[in-house]
Design an enzyme around this catalytic site. Structure first.
Site, PDB file in Angstrom:
ATOM      1  N   LYS A  10      -2.825  10.347  -7.733  1.00  0.00           N
ATOM      2  CA  LYS A  10      -2.124   8.909  -8.254  1.00  0.00           C
ATOM      3  C   LYS A  10      -3.042   8.382  -9.434  1.00  0.00           C
ATOM      4  CE  LYS A  10      -1.336   6.592  -4.595  1.00  0.00           C
ATOM      5  NZ  LYS A  10      -1.903   7.313  -3.410  1.00  0.00           N
ATOM      6  N   ARG A  86       3.367  -0.038  -1.171  1.00  0.00           N
ATOM      7  CA  ARG A  86       3.045   0.466  -0.232  1.00  0.00           C
ATOM      8  C   ARG A  86       3.501   0.605   1.051  1.00  0.00           C
ATOM      9  NH1 ARG A  86      -2.078   1.760  -2.222  1.00  0.00           N
ATOM     10  NH2 ARG A  86      -3.685   2.885  -1.053  1.00  0.00           N
ATOM     11  N   ARG A 123     -14.918  13.402  -3.456  1.00  0.00           N
ATOM     12  CA  ARG A 123     -14.456  12.418  -4.426  1.00  0.00           C
ATOM     13  C   ARG A 123     -15.724  11.668  -4.909  1.00  0.00           C
ATOM     14  NH1 ARG A 123      -8.925   9.073  -4.536  1.00  0.00           N
ATOM     15  NH2 ARG A 123      -9.740   8.299  -2.727  1.00  0.00           N
ATOM     16  N   ARG A 155     -16.744   6.166  -2.908  1.00  0.00           N
ATOM     17  CA  ARG A 155     -16.137   5.035  -2.566  1.00  0.00           C
ATOM     18  C   ARG A 155     -16.526   4.574  -1.217  1.00  0.00           C
ATOM     19  NH1 ARG A 155      -9.975   5.334  -4.283  1.00  0.00           N
ATOM     20  NH2 ARG A 155      -9.773   4.578  -2.337  1.00  0.00           N
ATOM     21  N   ARG A 166      -6.327   5.604   6.735  1.00  0.00           N
ATOM     22  CA  ARG A 166      -5.381   5.328   5.524  1.00  0.00           C
ATOM     23  C   ARG A 166      -4.299   6.510   5.457  1.00  0.00           C
ATOM     24  NH1 ARG A 166     -10.399   6.067   2.053  1.00  0.00           N
ATOM     25  NH2 ARG A 166      -8.920   6.558   0.225  1.00  0.00           N
TER      26      ARG A 166
HETATM   27  P1  ADP Z   1      -6.150   5.090  -1.688  1.00  0.00           P
HETATM   28  O1  ADP Z   1      -4.614   5.455  -2.138  1.00  0.00           O
HETATM   29  O2  ADP Z   1      -6.944   6.584  -1.698  1.00  0.00           O
HETATM   30  O3  ADP Z   1      -6.107   4.563  -0.388  1.00  0.00           O
HETATM   31  P2  ADP Z   1      -6.408   2.907  -3.247  1.00  0.00           P
HETATM   32  O4  ADP Z   1      -7.346   2.911  -4.656  1.00  0.00           O
HETATM   33  O5  ADP Z   1      -5.186   3.066  -3.999  1.00  0.00           O
HETATM   34  O6  ADP Z   1      -6.738   4.387  -2.648  1.00  0.00           O
HETATM   35  O7  ADP Z   1      -6.671   1.710  -2.321  1.00  0.00           O
HETATM   36  C1  ADP Z   1      -7.797   1.492  -1.610  1.00  0.00           C
HETATM   37  C2  ADP Z   1      -7.372   0.485  -0.581  1.00  0.00           C
HETATM   38  O8  ADP Z   1      -6.828  -0.811  -1.339  1.00  0.00           O
HETATM   39  C3  ADP Z   1      -6.178   0.569   0.520  1.00  0.00           C
HETATM   40  O9  ADP Z   1      -7.076   1.453   1.497  1.00  0.00           O
HETATM   41  C4  ADP Z   1      -6.010  -0.506   0.820  1.00  0.00           C
HETATM   42  O10 ADP Z   1      -7.021  -1.265   1.778  1.00  0.00           O
HETATM   43  C5  ADP Z   1      -6.103  -1.463  -0.507  1.00  0.00           C
HETATM   44  N1  ADP Z   1      -4.882  -1.528  -1.183  1.00  0.00           N
HETATM   45  C6  ADP Z   1      -4.440  -0.962  -2.413  1.00  0.00           C
HETATM   46  N2  ADP Z   1      -3.188  -1.012  -2.672  1.00  0.00           N
HETATM   47  C7  ADP Z   1      -2.548  -1.794  -1.807  1.00  0.00           C
HETATM   48  C8  ADP Z   1      -1.317  -2.440  -1.592  1.00  0.00           C
HETATM   49  N3  ADP Z   1      -0.269  -2.068  -2.212  1.00  0.00           N
HETATM   50  N4  ADP Z   1      -1.064  -3.156  -0.424  1.00  0.00           N
HETATM   51  C9  ADP Z   1      -2.192  -3.136   0.600  1.00  0.00           C
HETATM   52  N5  ADP Z   1      -3.418  -2.688   0.350  1.00  0.00           N
HETATM   53  C10 ADP Z   1      -3.571  -2.036  -0.620  1.00  0.00           C
END
Ligand code: ADP
Ligand code: ZN
Length: 218
Positions: A10, A86, A123, A155, A166
């Site tokens: 994404k 999400r 990653r 990360r 996740r």
């Molecule tokens: P990934 O999709 O690999 O988990 P992201 O960078 O999109 O990576 O998100 C990392 C973390 O940030 C998530 O595990 C969550 O804790 C938080 N996060 C990101 N976007 C949201 C969201 N829309 N709602 C709740 N938590 C979020």
């Protein structure tokens, strides 16, 4: 809007689309990571959830997204969402925030779990600009970012435990979001197991077959 499992690509595809169409890229994960690195109260609170692989609570996320989408002319000009919504609540909340502006397309980036596990385990991310690398595709010199010269690292939430959590949360919370946009009639699928270039090409073809883009591509 791009939907899909962790590691589906994404972030990579959303950055490219934003550049191609010259629109804003809103990535909630990047916003929280930047806030955490800057040590703001919001960032530190978000980090305590993120590092364990939990979702950041909706109250925090909704406020941040609302503020981001209202900035500049993002709503009228267009934007690409990455990592939001999400869960079902966030999808409903987004409709309220958009207040009459229409979402054009929700793309599910489809990829098998075995592939995402490999992608996430290897990653590495630039701690400064967020550029993505992989053990199989490192920067030119010694984990220094090709784009900005920043330090490229793993990360904090790419540990085996946090990744499993996740992916579980993805099944429970985010699959209903796909259903939500299917019902709204704006869902499309793209095979994201292919090469980055190939996936990007399919995304652009999909977008252009659906609309007369009002925004000229560069
Ligand atoms: P990934 O999709 O690999 O988990 P992201 O960078 O999109 O990576 O998100 C990392 C973390 O940030 C998530 O595990 C969550 O804790 C938080 N996060 C990101 N976007 C949201 C969201 N829309 N709602 C709740 N938590 C979020
Ligand atoms: Zn960088």
């Amino acid at each position: 809007m791009l939907l899909g499992k962790q590691g589906a690509g994404k972030g990579t595809q959303a950055s490219r689309l934003a550049e191609h169409y010259d629109i804003h890229h809103l990535a909630t994960g990047d916003l929280f990571r930047d806030a955490a690195a800057a040590g703001t109260p919001l960032g530190l609170e978000a980090k305590s959830y993120m590092d364990q692989g939990f979702l950041v609570p909706d109250e925090i996320v909704d406020g941040v997204v609302d503020e981001q989408l209202r900035a500049d002319d993002r709503m009228s000009r267009g934007f690409v969402l990455d990592g939001y919504p999400r869960n079902r609540h966030q999808a409903e909340r987004l409709d309220e925030t958009l207040d009459g502006f229409r979402l054009d397309l929700a793309v599910d980036l489809d990829v098998p779990t075995e592939i995402v596990l490999h992608r996430i385990a290897g990653r590495r991310v630039c701690s400064n600009c967020g550029a993505n690398y992989h053990l199989d595709n490192p920067p030119e010199n010694d984990w220094t970012c090709d784009v900005c010269g920043g330090q490229v690292e793993q990360r904090d939430d790419d540990t085996a435990d946090a990744v499993m959590r996740r992916l579980e949360l993805y099944e429970m919370e985010t699959l209903p979001v796909i259903q939500y946009y299917r019902r709204a009639g704006i869902l499309a699928h793209v095979d994201a197991g292919a090469e980055t270039e190939e996936v990007f090409k399919h995304l652009v073809e999909l977008i252009e077959s659906r609309f007369d883009p009002r925004i000229e591509s560069r």
